[in-house]
Design a protein around this motif. Structure first.
Motif, PDB file in Angstrom:
ATOM      1  N   GLU A 118      27.682  11.655 -35.919  1.00 32.54           N
ATOM      2  CA  GLU A 118      27.804  10.217 -36.135  1.00 32.54           C
ATOM      3  C   GLU A 118      27.763   9.903 -37.620  1.00 32.54           C
ATOM      4  N   TYR A 119      28.520   8.873 -38.010  1.00 30.40           N
ATOM      5  CA  TYR A 119      28.503   8.352 -39.369  1.00 30.40           C
ATOM      6  C   TYR A 119      27.822   6.981 -39.309  1.00 30.40           C
ATOM      7  N   VAL A 120      26.704   6.833 -40.008  1.00 30.08           N
ATOM      8  CA  VAL A 120      25.851   5.659 -39.896  1.00 30.08           C
ATOM      9  C   VAL A 120      25.811   4.943 -41.241  1.00 30.08           C
ATOM     10  N   SER A 121      25.881   3.624 -41.205  1.00 35.23           N
ATOM     11  CA  SER A 121      25.879   2.836 -42.440  1.00 35.23           C
ATOM     12  C   SER A 121      24.492   2.818 -43.073  1.00 35.23           C
ATOM     13  N   LEU A 122      24.471   2.983 -44.396  1.00 39.39           N
ATOM     14  CA  LEU A 122      23.220   2.919 -45.153  1.00 39.39           C
ATOM     15  C   LEU A 122      22.908   1.500 -45.614  1.00 39.39           C
ATOM     16  N   SER A 123      23.908   0.618 -45.518  1.00 37.17           N
ATOM     17  CA  SER A 123      23.741  -0.785 -45.915  1.00 37.17           C
ATOM     18  C   SER A 123      24.781  -1.589 -45.148  1.00 37.17           C
ATOM     19  N   ASP A 124      24.731  -2.890 -45.284  1.00 31.46           N
ATOM     20  CA  ASP A 124      25.757  -3.714 -44.645  1.00 31.46           C
ATOM     21  C   ASP A 124      27.111  -3.391 -45.268  1.00 31.46           C
ATOM     22  N   ILE A 125      28.121  -3.232 -44.419  1.00 31.90           N
ATOM     23  CA  ILE A 125      29.471  -2.886 -44.874  1.00 31.90           C
ATOM     24  C   ILE A 125      30.429  -3.957 -44.371  1.00 31.90           C
ATOM     25  N   SER A 126      31.256  -4.468 -45.266  1.00 31.12           N
ATOM     26  CA  SER A 126      32.250  -5.474 -44.904  1.00 31.12           C
ATOM     27  C   SER A 126      33.592  -4.814 -44.638  1.00 31.12           C
ATOM     28  N   GLU A 127      34.422  -5.509 -43.863  1.00 33.25           N
ATOM     29  CA  GLU A 127      35.770  -4.990 -43.604  1.00 33.25           C
ATOM     30  C   GLU A 127      36.514  -4.845 -44.921  1.00 33.25           C
ATOM     31  N   GLY A 128      37.137  -3.692 -45.101  1.00 32.32           N
ATOM     32  CA  GLY A 128      37.874  -3.409 -46.337  1.00 32.32           C
ATOM     33  C   GLY A 128      37.076  -2.650 -47.364  1.00 32.32           C
ATOM     34  N   ASP A 129      35.764  -2.532 -47.185  1.00 33.41           N
ATOM     35  CA  ASP A 129      34.943  -1.760 -48.139  1.00 33.41           C
ATOM     36  C   ASP A 129      35.308  -0.280 -48.059  1.00 33.41           C
ATOM     37  N   GLU A 130      35.343   0.342 -49.227  1.00 31.11           N
ATOM     38  CA  GLU A 130      35.539   1.797 -49.259  1.00 31.11           C
ATOM     39  C   GLU A 130      34.263   2.483 -48.777  1.00 31.11           C
ATOM     40  N   LEU A 131      34.429   3.592 -48.096  1.00 31.16           N
ATOM     41  CA  LEU A 131      33.297   4.326 -47.516  1.00 31.16           C
ATOM     42  C   LEU A 131      33.084   5.626 -48.278  1.00 31.16           C
ATOM     43  N   TYR A 132      31.818   5.876 -48.618  1.00 31.22           N
ATOM     44  CA  TYR A 132      31.471   7.090 -49.350  1.00 31.22           C
ATOM     45  C   TYR A 132      30.190   7.685 -48.787  1.00 31.22           C
ATOM     46  N   MET A 133      30.071   8.986 -48.981  1.00 28.49           N
ATOM     47  CA  MET A 133      28.831   9.692 -48.681  1.00 28.49           C
ATOM     48  C   MET A 133      28.372  10.409 -49.929  1.00 28.49           C
ATOM     49  N   ASP A 134      27.109  10.763 -49.955  1.00 28.19           N
ATOM     50  CA  ASP A 134      26.577  11.620 -51.022  1.00 28.19           C
ATOM     51  C   ASP A 134      26.585  13.054 -50.506  1.00 28.19           C
ATOM     52  N   PHE A 135      27.500  13.852 -51.008  1.00 27.80           N
ATOM     53  CA  PHE A 135      27.631  15.236 -50.551  1.00 27.80           C
ATOM     54  C   PHE A 135      26.594  16.167 -51.166  1.00 27.80           C
ATOM     55  N   GLY A 136      25.814  15.683 -52.129  1.00 26.40           N
ATOM     56  CA  GLY A 136      24.723  16.492 -52.654  1.00 26.40           C
ATOM     57  C   GLY A 136      25.007  17.169 -53.977  1.00 26.40           C
ATOM     58  N   GLY A 137      23.936  17.724 -54.540  1.00 23.75           N
ATOM     59  CA  GLY A 137      24.025  18.344 -55.867  1.00 23.75           C
ATOM     60  C   GLY A 137      24.903  19.570 -55.913  1.00 23.75           C
ATOM     61  N   ASP A 138      24.883  20.395 -54.873  1.00 22.44           N
ATOM     62  CA  ASP A 138      25.736  21.591 -54.872  1.00 22.44           C
ATOM     63  C   ASP A 138      27.207  21.213 -54.973  1.00 22.44           C
ATOM     64  N   TYR A 139      27.569  20.148 -54.277  1.00 20.87           N
ATOM     65  CA  TYR A 139      28.968  19.695 -54.305  1.00 20.87           C
ATOM     66  C   TYR A 139      29.335  19.190 -55.700  1.00 20.87           C
ATOM     67  N   GLU A 140      28.443  18.418 -56.312  1.00 24.87           N
ATOM     68  CA  GLU A 140      28.730  17.900 -57.658  1.00 24.87           C
ATOM     69  C   GLU A 140      28.815  19.028 -58.673  1.00 24.87           C
ATOM     70  N   SER A 141      27.973  20.042 -58.518  1.00 22.06           N
ATOM     71  CA  SER A 141      28.046  21.191 -59.423  1.00 22.06           C
ATOM     72  C   SER A 141      29.382  21.906 -59.266  1.00 22.06           C
ATOM     73  N   ALA A 142      29.842  22.043 -58.033  1.00 23.01           N
ATOM     74  CA  ALA A 142      31.137  22.679 -57.802  1.00 23.01           C
ATOM     75  C   ALA A 142      32.256  21.845 -58.413  1.00 23.01           C
ATOM     76  N   LEU A 143      32.160  20.508 -58.320  1.00 27.65           N
ATOM     77  CA  LEU A 143      33.163  19.643 -58.946  1.00 27.65           C
ATOM     78  C   LEU A 143      33.180  19.830 -60.460  1.00 27.65           C
ATOM     79  N   ALA A 144      31.993  19.875 -61.053  1.00 25.37           N
ATOM     80  CA  ALA A 144      31.903  20.033 -62.507  1.00 25.37           C
ATOM     81  C   ALA A 144      32.482  21.376 -62.942  1.00 25.37           C
ATOM     82  N   ASN A 145      32.186  22.412 -62.218  1.00 27.63           N
ATOM     83  CA  ASN A 145      32.738  23.731 -62.553  1.00 27.63           C
ATOM     84  C   ASN A 145      34.245  23.738 -62.432  1.00 27.63           C
ATOM     85  N   ASN A 146      34.770  23.061 -61.410  1.00 25.80           N
ATOM     86  CA  ASN A 146      36.220  23.016 -61.234  1.00 25.80           C
ATOM     87  C   ASN A 146      36.888  22.227 -62.345  1.00 25.80           C
ATOM     88  N   LYS A 147      36.233  21.139 -62.752  1.00 30.60           N
ATOM     89  CA  LYS A 147      36.788  20.329 -63.849  1.00 30.60           C
ATOM     90  C   LYS A 147      36.882  21.157 -65.128  1.00 30.60           C
TER      91      LYS A 147
END
Length: 1218
Positions: free
Chosen positions: A410-439
């Protein structure tokens, strides 16, 4: 999304409103190319690698992206991944894809988007959506799947419509039925219904009307329910059905008449759908839609409606890929990228190869730590979904090998979301480190090859001249392709009216009007006319399935193709998704959600092997090791509370199966069964072994119970249920003297015991433990709280599990929870009182650490002793060893293991006290004449003629022989016996009256052997048994005579003869008839005379009928007098030899069975049973002494205790006078 109406098909997609033909259904989504997977057949059979992924891959021909590689499949997250197949009830068709050019920032996402489903007819609310996986309206020759979708529980193994396996049998009914199969099944149902009507009404149509009368008119016929079932059964089993696809058709047919009625009413296709009213247990799929490209060139997910905080935004079944590492690899010889783009859309975990890929629009949700407004969780509401909880609680392999039950997230809202809002998740530090290395990697790479702009046209059919791009031509959808035939002739582009979209049928316009790929095909531009903008093109089939090279099939050669019907595309493997520097990383599953038992670093209790000692087969010379130390075996206070003394090794025993100690004689003890004062009169009760352990337990039948004193380890090693490290090596009867010729026969034990051996490595300082059998503890109330082996193992498992929970990286439990967990487990989860007692030493984290360090719960109850401690508190027991004495006919003797100095205590042995009366009067308890009145163990006791107390050593001291210079050929002894001066309890009892000594419940006195001169290594040790013993022996020898009055050849008065000689020559007929002292026993458990051809005879003593005699054997035969035997054979029974067969080494025998030995189904009341059996292997027959007929029972066998000198024997104990 709800359970499909197709039984066993898992989830299905249902319309939430009315859709008309041509309507777009659901939000649009992306398509993720998956390139160059194995061939279709290998892909479906590689479930250990790809898991359920093949069930969700689609052919790209009519959808798009077919030019990305030689072999392309599409993963389509959204309702396309969940819609089920039906070849006749299909009501949707997939749209085509749109493609956007990718920027440097968008290499991590798919460029293909805009995918949706289109209704092919009116669809009502709550109606399930179906797609014909083999192509819409049976017109497309490109199936939407690589092979028919797998539903092994429903359809069996998969087959491919276009490429059936060579061993395929149409009648096997494996795979999916086709539309024509349903049509044929409908035809059969209709025919059967007509048959029913004809039978019911009478077949008037076939009668001659001119002769029709009431008499000859056919009466109605009615089939019974059973007859309809039989008819349908025969059709379904192809006895009455003959068709090339009979197997498929038969599976669609009804089984009973009520089912036939329903199939006629609904049609076969709808008949197989289950009733499915839309219940509350369904999930909405349109909460997320595909968004626009953001500033970074990434496609986003957008809320399609408003959601409150904590509300479920979307739910998604997960495709499982068991071996994500290998499944996501690509062939680097063909492509630049090495990992599939699909990995970016799948959840994974750093400690697992498993990938879990969302199948709905939720796969579009991207990463942004600051903007995160959605998180994932497991749907654990059992009223809506019970499969997820079951899967999460299962071992990973069980989930991987399981059925099509889906794992949901299940994907659960962390706050109130309006129609048309972009949806994001926090994939975590390992993911951000992999992004930085790729950049960083992309910033430092070489410039990628440039691709010509889309309006460029290059005239060439040679791919080598333009490796980075190619062309596609817009012809028309579903271009006819004749397999195996290439088009050689040229035709004008406009010669086919379908090349003009205005000529398309309305149905084509509805289905393919917005499809950017259905009418496009790979092509080469071979000629161009710049004046009129027309080109000549060669058109190829889509994709390159199962081909390693660019060996494409030409399907058209077209002249005058307008330039606006040609587009430039990337050549296979040269689009941005193949960029070697493109970002590839799974979405990290949070540690607090990913099942810990699915992690590679997960350790179950068995991993730690707590309480398990590693085996070793190291060669080890125990005897030599003992000679190299001052002492290798000690007796000292046991680790077990109130257990008295125990045995300790002071040297390492590095392996299992190492024989420890010398071979000692086992002393047989006979206890009269009617002598109920046994337990009160002799403290030896806790030091003897049950005679059933040995091959001699039948010897006292029926008057005596047989016990055995098994010296040293058998008598002194304690029993710790969790730490047994020694086992009895083996025991056997091995008489050394022959009663017919030797006066000493029967004077010492013929039970030669090969002592004990190690069960596993034992470290220096550890106590040695043997097993008494857990029943020994269970039958004693004083030991009701003592944990048994299983209890220690239970605590070891508990401790191992908790220890594992402390070691899981990123998900370890707080150490402060350990004592709370331990207390809860002990109080609430453990039911065994003994297990609770075993847990008392494990109450906190410190004790848990100690348990792991000490290797087990049982180890925490003992301490290894240092060499200094053993020397200070213990008594050395290995200064001498045992082997055959140098004195003729003396049996075993004791020999120095190392230099023993004169005046030193060379051995200290605990002794048990025995009343003199216990050893006398055996002949008063049996009706059998001519047995010795004294116990054999009289000869091993030390005592004084003026005392009623005797002492039996519990060590190898019993092997020390007599010698004195009083004897004609004797020499002075080199050692003497005295009571221990070092042991405090012995010193105390020496000053107490004899009544106090008799009152001791356990061995409480030590006897010492003191060297009277220096004794060299390997020199035999002798003591003086006393003048009274010596005189008794002389008189015995003087008065001895052989029991065989005439010839010894037919005299069986010898245990050695019966035990050894007779069994070495079983076919000697002299031995076959039972004598007064021996009988024959035969093994019955492996032969099974009841079922192996034996003749069963029931003997009776009645004169009213029955068998009174068989081959000379009657109801009163002495073969029935010995219902209980204990021999070297397992499950022996008395038997008599009918015939010897030396050539085959077998015997023909008759078994004598007591009623309890006869299997229940063979028993007969008031009878005795014999079984005549021929061909018994000689190894299953043995000669044994009859009870109370062995040498030790001979009335004239020598008996006398060993004398303790007056100078050391306390006067307080001399209670006989004289």
């Amino acid at each position: 999304m709800a359970s499909s109406t197709i039984p066993g098909a898992g989830w299905g997609v249902f319309a939430g409103r009315t859709y008309l033909a041509g309507d777009v259904i659901g939000p649009s989504s992306v398509a993720i190319p998956v390139v160059d997977l194995p061939s279709d057949r290998h892909l479906y059979t590689s479930s250990n690698v790809y898991g359920s992924l093949p069930e969700f891959l689609w052919e790209p021909a009519n959808i798009g992206a077919f030019g990305e590689a030689h072999n392309v499949k599409l993963f389509l997250p959204g309702i396309m991944s969940l819609v089920n197949h039906h070849p006749t009830l299909d009501n949707v068709i997939p749209s085509g894809l749109l493609r956007r050019e990718q920027s440097e920032n968008s290499l991590a996402t798919s460029p293909y988007y805009g995918f949706h489903l289109i209704a092919t007819r009116t669809i009502q609310p709550n109606e399930e959506l179906f797609l014909d996986y083999h192509g819409a309206f049976q017109t497309a020759k490109h199936p939407y799947l690589p092979s028919p979708i797998l539903f092994p529980e429903v359809y069996g193994n998969p087959i491919s419509r276009n490429d059936p396996p060579s061993e395929y049998n149409e009648n096997s009914a494996k795979g999916l039925p086709f539309a024509e199969d349903y049509q044929q099944a409908d035809n059969i149902v209709n025919a059967l219904w007509i048959l029913h009507e004809k039978l019911q009404n009478g077949d008037r149509n076939n009668q001659d009307v001119s002769h029709s009368t009431n008499q000859n008119r056919q009466a109605s016929v009615r089939f019974t329910s059973a007859q309809w079932i039989d008819l349908l059964y025969r059709i379904r089993n192809q006895e009455l059905l003959f068709h090339p696809r009979a197997g498929f058709i038969a599976n669609l047919l009804p089984r009973t008449f009520p089912e036939l009625q329903l199939a006629k009413e609904l049609g076969v296709a709808k008949f197989h759908l289950r009733s499915h009213p839309m219940s509350p247990y369904r999930f909405c799929l349109d909460g997320i839609r595909e968004g626009e490209e953001n500033n970074e060139g990434l496609t986003t997910a957008v809320a399609n409606k408003s959601f409150k905080k904590g509300q479920v935004v979307s739910i998604s079944p997960l495709v499982y890929i068991p071996d994500g590492t290998h499944a996501m690899l690509m062939d680097t010889k063909k492509q630049n990228a090495t990992v599939q783009l699909l990995q970016n859309y799948c959840f994974g975990h750093r400690q697992a190869n498993l990938l879990l890929c969302p199948t709905t629009h939720a796969a579009l949700i991207g990463h942004d730590r600051e903007k995160a407004n959605v998180r994932i969780q497991w749907p654990l509401d059992p009223y809506k979904d019970d499969s997820t909880a079951a899967i999460l609680a299962s071992p990973l392999q069980q989930f991987i090998n399981g059925t099509l039950k889906s794992l949901l997230v299940e994907y659960v809202s962390l706050s109130d979301i309006s129609e048309g809002d972009e949806l994001y998740m926090d994939f975590g530090g390992d993911y951000e480190s992999a992004l930085a290395n790729n950049k960083y990697k992309r910033q430092n790479r070489k410039a990628p090859p440039k691709v010509l702009p889309p309006n460029s046209i290059v005239l060439s059919s040679d791919p080598a001249m333009h490796p980075f791009y190619s062309h596609e031509c817009n012809v028309y959808p579903n271009l006819k392709i004749d397999p195996g035939e290439e088009y050689r002739s040229w035709e004008d582009f406009h010669s086919n009216r379908m090349s003009n979209r205005q000529n398309w049928p309305l149905q084509y316009e509805q289905l393919y009007g917005d499809n950017h790929f259905a009418s496009w095909y790979p092509c080469d531009v071979v000629n161009t006319n710049t004046a009129n903008g027309l080109c000549d093109v060669v058109v190829y089939s889509k994709g390159y399935p199962k081909r390693a090279q660019w060996d494409r099939t030409i399907i058209r050669r077209l002249k005058n193709c307008p330039k606006d019907r040609i587009r430039v595309v990337h050549s296979p493997y040269f689009s941005h998704i193949h960029d070697s520097n493109a970002f590839r990383h799974h979405i990290p599953f949070p540690d607090d959600l990913f099942p810990l038992h699915w992690r590679a670093d997960y350790k179950c209790s068995s991993y730690w092997n707590i309480g398990v000692i590693a085996e070793s087969s190291k060669t080890f010379d125990y005897e030599q090791s003992l000679r190299e130390v001052s002492c290798g075996l000690y007796i000292a206070k046991s680790n077990i509370p109130n257990a008295g003394f125990g045995l300790y090794t002071s040297i390492d025993i590095p392996a299992a199966d190492i024989v420890i100690g010398s071979s000692l004689p086992a002393i047989v003890v006979h206890e009269p069964l009617g002598r109920f004062s046994w337990n009160e009169r002799w403290v030896g009760k806790d030091y003897v072994w049950n005679g059933e352990t040995f091959e001699f337990s039948h010897d006292g039948y029926p008057d005596f119970a047989v016990m055995v004193v098994n010296g040293l380890f058998g008598a002194l090693a304690n029993f710790h249920t969790g730490l047994v490290n020694m086992v009895l090596q083996g025991e056997r009867m091995h008489p050394t003297l022959d009663r017919r010729f030797d006066p000493g026969a029967g004077a010492f034990s013929d039970m030669a015991v090969s002592t004990f051996k190690s069960l596993h490595p034992v470290l220096a300082g550890e106590e040695l433990f043997v097993s008494y059998g857990e029943n020994w503890l269970s039958g004693r109330p004083a030991f009701k709280d003592v944990p048994l082996w299983a209890n220690f193992k239970e605590v070891d498992r508990i401790a191992s599990s908790l220890w594992s929970m402390l070691q899981i990286e990123g998900a370890a439990i707080d150490q402060r929870a350990v004592p709370i967990l331990l207390a809860s487990i002990q109080n609430d989860l453990v039911t065994s009182h003994r297990t609770k007692m075993a847990m008392t030493n494990v109450a906190n984290i410190e004790q848990l650490d100690l348990l792991v360090m000490r290797n087990g719960t049982a180890k925490m109850t003992v301490e290894a002793r240092s060499q200094v401690w053993l020397m200070e508190h213990g008594f050395c027991l290995d200064n001498f060893y045992v082997k055959e004495s140098t004195i003729l006919q003396a049996g075993k003797g004791a020999f120095a293991r190392r230099l023993l100095k004169s005046g030193s205590v060379i051995h200290s042995s605990p002794v048990i006290t025995t009343p003199r009366s216990f050893l006398d009067g055996l002949d008063n308890y049996t009706k059998q004449a001519h047995i010795n009145s004294k116990q054999l163990m009289t000869n091993y006791h030390f005592g004084h003629p003026n005392s009623t107390i005797l002492f039996l050593p519990l060590t190898q001291m019993i092997a020390v022989n007599h010698n004195s210079d009083r004897m004609k050929s004797g020499t002075a002894s080199n050692a003497r016996v005295e009571f221990s001066k070092r042991d405090a309890k012995t010193r105390y009892l020496l000053q107490r009256p004899i009544e106090d000594v008799f009152g001791e419940k356990y061995s409480s006195i030590f006897l010492d052997v003191v060297a009277t001169k220096d004794i060299e290594p390997d020199e035999e040790i002798f003591i003086d048994y006393g003048e009274s013993w010596e005189n008794a022996w002389k008189n015995h020898v003087k008065n001895w005579s052989s029991p065989c009055k005439e010839s010894a050849d037919d005299c069986f008065e010898s245990s050695r003869l019966v035990s050894l000689s007779m069994n070495e020559n079983r076919h000697d007929i002299l031995y076959h008839r039972w004598s007064d002292v021996h009988l024959t026993a035969c093994r019955s458990d492996t032969v099974h005379p009841w079922e192996s051809g034996g003749k069963v005879v029931y003997l009776t003593n009645s004169t009213d009928g029955g068998v009174n005699e068989y081959l000379g054997f009657s109801y009163e035969d002495d073969g029935f007098a010995y219902p209980y035997l204990a021999t070297s054979l397992s499950n022996p029974s008395p038997c008599k030899i009918l015939q010897s067969n030396p050539q085959s080494d077998t015997f023909d025998v008759v078994y004598f069975f007591s009623q309890s030995q006869v299997p229940f189904q063979y028993r007969k009341v008031n009878t005795r049973t014999i079984v005549h059996f021929d061909g018994l292997p000689s190894a299953d027959l043995v000669f044994v002494n009859k009870p109370l007929k062995a040498d030790l029972h001979h009335p004239h066998a020598f008996r006398h205790e060993i004398h303790i000198p007056d100078s050391v024997f306390p006067s307080l104990w001399k209670n006989k006078g004289g």
